[in-house]
Motif scaffolding. Structure first.
Motif, short mmCIF file in Angstrom:
data_model
loop_
_atom_site.label_atom_id
_atom_site.label_comp_id
_atom_site.label_asym_id
_atom_site.label_seq_id
_atom_site.Cartn_x
_atom_site.Cartn_y
_atom_site.Cartn_z
N GLN A 136 5.40 27.32 76.14
CA GLN A 136 5.73 28.35 75.13
C GLN A 136 5.06 27.76 73.77
O GLN A 136 5.31 26.76 73.40
CB GLN A 136 7.18 28.69 74.85
CG GLN A 136 7.31 29.61 73.71
CD GLN A 136 8.76 30.20 73.43
OE1 GLN A 136 9.60 29.72 74.37
NE2 GLN A 136 8.95 31.17 72.59
N ILE A 137 4.06 28.69 73.23
CA ILE A 137 3.35 28.39 72.16
C ILE A 137 3.93 29.36 70.85
O ILE A 137 4.07 30.31 71.05
CB ILE A 137 1.86 28.74 72.15
CG1 ILE A 137 1.34 27.85 73.42
CG2 ILE A 137 1.15 28.29 70.91
CD1 ILE A 137 1.12 26.36 73.38
N ASN A 138 4.51 28.71 69.90
CA ASN A 138 4.88 29.17 68.77
C ASN A 138 3.72 29.90 67.85
O ASN A 138 3.20 29.03 66.86
CB ASN A 138 5.85 28.46 67.74
CG ASN A 138 6.23 29.18 66.63
OD1 ASN A 138 6.20 30.35 66.44
ND2 ASN A 138 7.21 28.34 66.14
N ILE A 139 3.13 30.80 68.41
CA ILE A 139 1.78 31.22 67.97
C ILE A 139 1.75 31.69 66.71
O ILE A 139 0.57 31.39 65.97
CB ILE A 139 1.40 32.28 68.96
CG1 ILE A 139 -0.10 32.38 68.93
CG2 ILE A 139 1.84 33.54 68.59
CD1 ILE A 139 -0.63 31.25 69.99
N GLY A 140 2.86 32.10 65.86
CA GLY A 140 2.77 32.40 64.46
C GLY A 140 3.38 31.34 63.74
O GLY A 140 3.65 31.79 62.41
N CYS A 141 3.72 30.35 64.42
CA CYS A 141 4.29 29.12 63.42
C CYS A 141 5.44 29.81 62.78
O CYS A 141 5.73 29.48 61.53
CB CYS A 141 3.20 28.52 62.51
SG CYS A 141 1.85 27.71 63.31
N GLU A 142 6.42 30.32 63.34
CA GLU A 142 7.46 30.65 62.83
C GLU A 142 8.80 29.92 63.00
O GLU A 142 9.02 29.39 64.03
CB GLU A 142 7.91 32.13 63.50
CG GLU A 142 6.84 33.26 63.21
CD GLU A 142 7.34 34.66 64.00
OE1 GLU A 142 7.91 35.30 63.46
OE2 GLU A 142 7.19 34.79 65.14
N ALA A 143 9.21 29.59 61.74
CA ALA A 143 10.25 28.57 61.73
C ALA A 143 11.56 29.03 62.54
O ALA A 143 12.12 28.19 63.27
CB ALA A 143 11.00 28.60 60.18
N GLN A 144 11.91 30.22 62.79
CA GLN A 144 12.98 30.71 63.77
C GLN A 144 12.60 30.69 65.19
O GLN A 144 13.64 30.99 65.95
CB GLN A 144 13.55 32.03 63.18
CG GLN A 144 12.56 33.18 63.63
CD GLN A 144 11.56 33.64 62.77
OE1 GLN A 144 11.18 32.64 62.11
NE2 GLN A 144 10.91 34.85 62.75
N LYS A 145 11.79 30.68 65.36
CA LYS A 145 11.21 30.74 66.96
C LYS A 145 10.98 29.50 67.59
O LYS A 145 10.43 28.47 66.78
CB LYS A 145 9.98 31.48 66.85
CG LYS A 145 9.94 33.18 67.03
CD LYS A 145 8.88 33.86 67.48
CE LYS A 145 9.40 35.60 67.32
NZ LYS A 145 8.07 36.26 67.35
N ALA A 146 11.20 29.36 68.67
CA ALA A 146 11.06 28.16 69.59
C ALA A 146 9.51 28.00 70.17
O ALA A 146 8.64 29.00 69.57
CB ALA A 146 11.66 28.09 70.98
N GLY A 147 8.98 26.91 70.46
CA GLY A 147 7.61 26.55 71.04
C GLY A 147 6.81 25.75 70.36
O GLY A 147 7.12 25.19 69.11
N VAL A 177 6.68 39.82 64.80
CA VAL A 177 6.77 41.15 64.92
C VAL A 177 6.00 42.04 63.89
O VAL A 177 5.82 43.37 63.84
CB VAL A 177 8.23 41.68 64.88
CG1 VAL A 177 9.08 40.90 66.25
CG2 VAL A 177 9.16 41.15 63.75
N ASP A 178 5.86 41.32 62.53
CA ASP A 178 5.35 42.31 61.58
C ASP A 178 3.94 41.97 61.42
O ASP A 178 3.34 42.24 60.34
CB ASP A 178 6.05 41.73 60.26
CG ASP A 178 5.96 40.21 60.15
OD1 ASP A 178 5.77 39.56 60.74
OD2 ASP A 178 6.68 39.95 58.97
#
Length: 237
Positions: A136-147, A177-178
Motif C-alpha cells: 500500500q502506497i500512501n500516494i497523497g502523503c496523507e497523515a491519517q492514511k496508512a501506507g 478524496v478532495d
C-alpha cells in the motif's frame, strides 16, 4: 438463493454489477485495453452474508473485506457454499492479527510498513505459506492514511522482494478524496513499472473508470454494488 434472486432489500445487485461491468468494458476499450485484464473486487465489508450472496449468485468470486474478525465470521460458510472464492484484505492490518489474516485471505493488499513485512516473512518461514501481497502506497502523503510514502517506496519494495523474499505482486493506493485522482494513479503506475509489478489496485466506486484508463488491474467497488453501508470505516471501496 437462486442465481436470479440477487436483490438485497431495495438494492438490485445484479443490475448494479451489470452496469459496473459495462462501465469497466467501456473505460478499458477507450484506451485500447482488454477489459478482461481488469479485475473487479466486490467490497463486501460491513454487509452481512445474506447480502453478499446476491453478488455470489451472479458468479462473482473476488471479494474485499476490511477487518479480519468480520471476514472470519462471514466467509468460511460462504466459501463452503460457493466454490472458487478469492478473498482480499483491503483494510489496515495489525501485526498481531497477521497469522489469522494469512490463513484466511488469498491476497493481502495492505502491506504498509517494515514491521508487518518482517512479520509476514517470519510467519511464512514458520508455516510454509504466504498469501499474495500488494504494497500500500500512501500516494497523497496523507497523515491519517496508512501506507508507504512514495519517496520511500523503492527502498521498501526492494526490502520486501529482495531481502525478505515476500510474494509481492502489486501495489495499492487510495487517492485523497478532495483531489483529482488521475495524477495519483499515474504515479502509482510509475512506481509499479520501476519494479516490474504488474498489479495496480486502484480505483473505487467514485473513480474506477479513471483508474482503468490509467492502468488499474484491480478496482475495489462496494457502494456502487451493494448500496450504502451501515457505517463507513474509511474510503477504501
Amino acid at each position: 438463493m437462486s442465481d436470479h434472486s440477487v436483490s438485497s432489500g431495495d438494492v438490485d445487485i445484479a443490475a448494479n454489477l451489470a452496469l459496473i461491468q459495462g462501465n469497466i468494458d467501456q473505460a478499458a476499450t477507450s484506451v485500447g485495453r482488454d477489459s478482461s485484464a481488469v479485475t473487479l473486487v466486490c467490497v463486501s465489508k460491513t454487509h452481512d452474508a445474506d447480502h453478499v450472496r446476491g453478488a455470489l449468485g451472479t458468479g462473482r468470486r473476488i471479494f474485499g473485506e476490511n477487518r479480519v474478525q468480520e471476514a472470519a465470521e462471514k466467509w468460511p460458510q460462504l466459501k463452503q457454499d460457493f466454490s472458487g472464492v478469492e478473498l482480499h484484505l483491503i483494510g489496515p492490518l495489525q501485526s498481531n492479527k497477521a497469522r489469522e489474516a494469512m490463513a484466511l485471505f488469498d491476497v493481502i493488499e495492505t502491506l504498509d510498513r517494515p514491521k508487518l513485512a518482517r512479520t509476514f516473512a517470519r510467519l511464512r518461514d514458520e508455516t510454509g505459506h504466504c498469501p499474495e501481497l500488494y504494497i500500500q502506497i500512501n500516494i497523497g502523503c496523507e497523515a491519517q492514511k496508512a501506507g508507504i510514502a512514495p519517496q520511500d517506496a523503492d527502498d521498501f519494495i526492494a526490502q520486501c522482494v529482495n531481502e525478505l523474499k515476500l510474494p509481492v505482486t502489486g501495489l495499492m493506493c487510495i487517492p485523497p478524496v478532495d483531489e483529482e485522482p488521475a495524477p495519483h494513479f499515474a504515479l502509482l503506475g510509475k512506481i509499479a513499472d520501476r519494479h516490474g509489478l504488474k498489479i495496480r489496485s486502484m480505483g473505487m466506486s467514485s473513480d474506477y473508470e479513471t483508474a482503468i484508463r490509467l492502468g488499474a488491474t484491480h478496482v475495489r467497488i462496494g457502494t456502487a454494488i451493494f448500496g450504502h453501508r451501515a457505517y463507513n470505516i474509511d474510503q477504501n471501496g
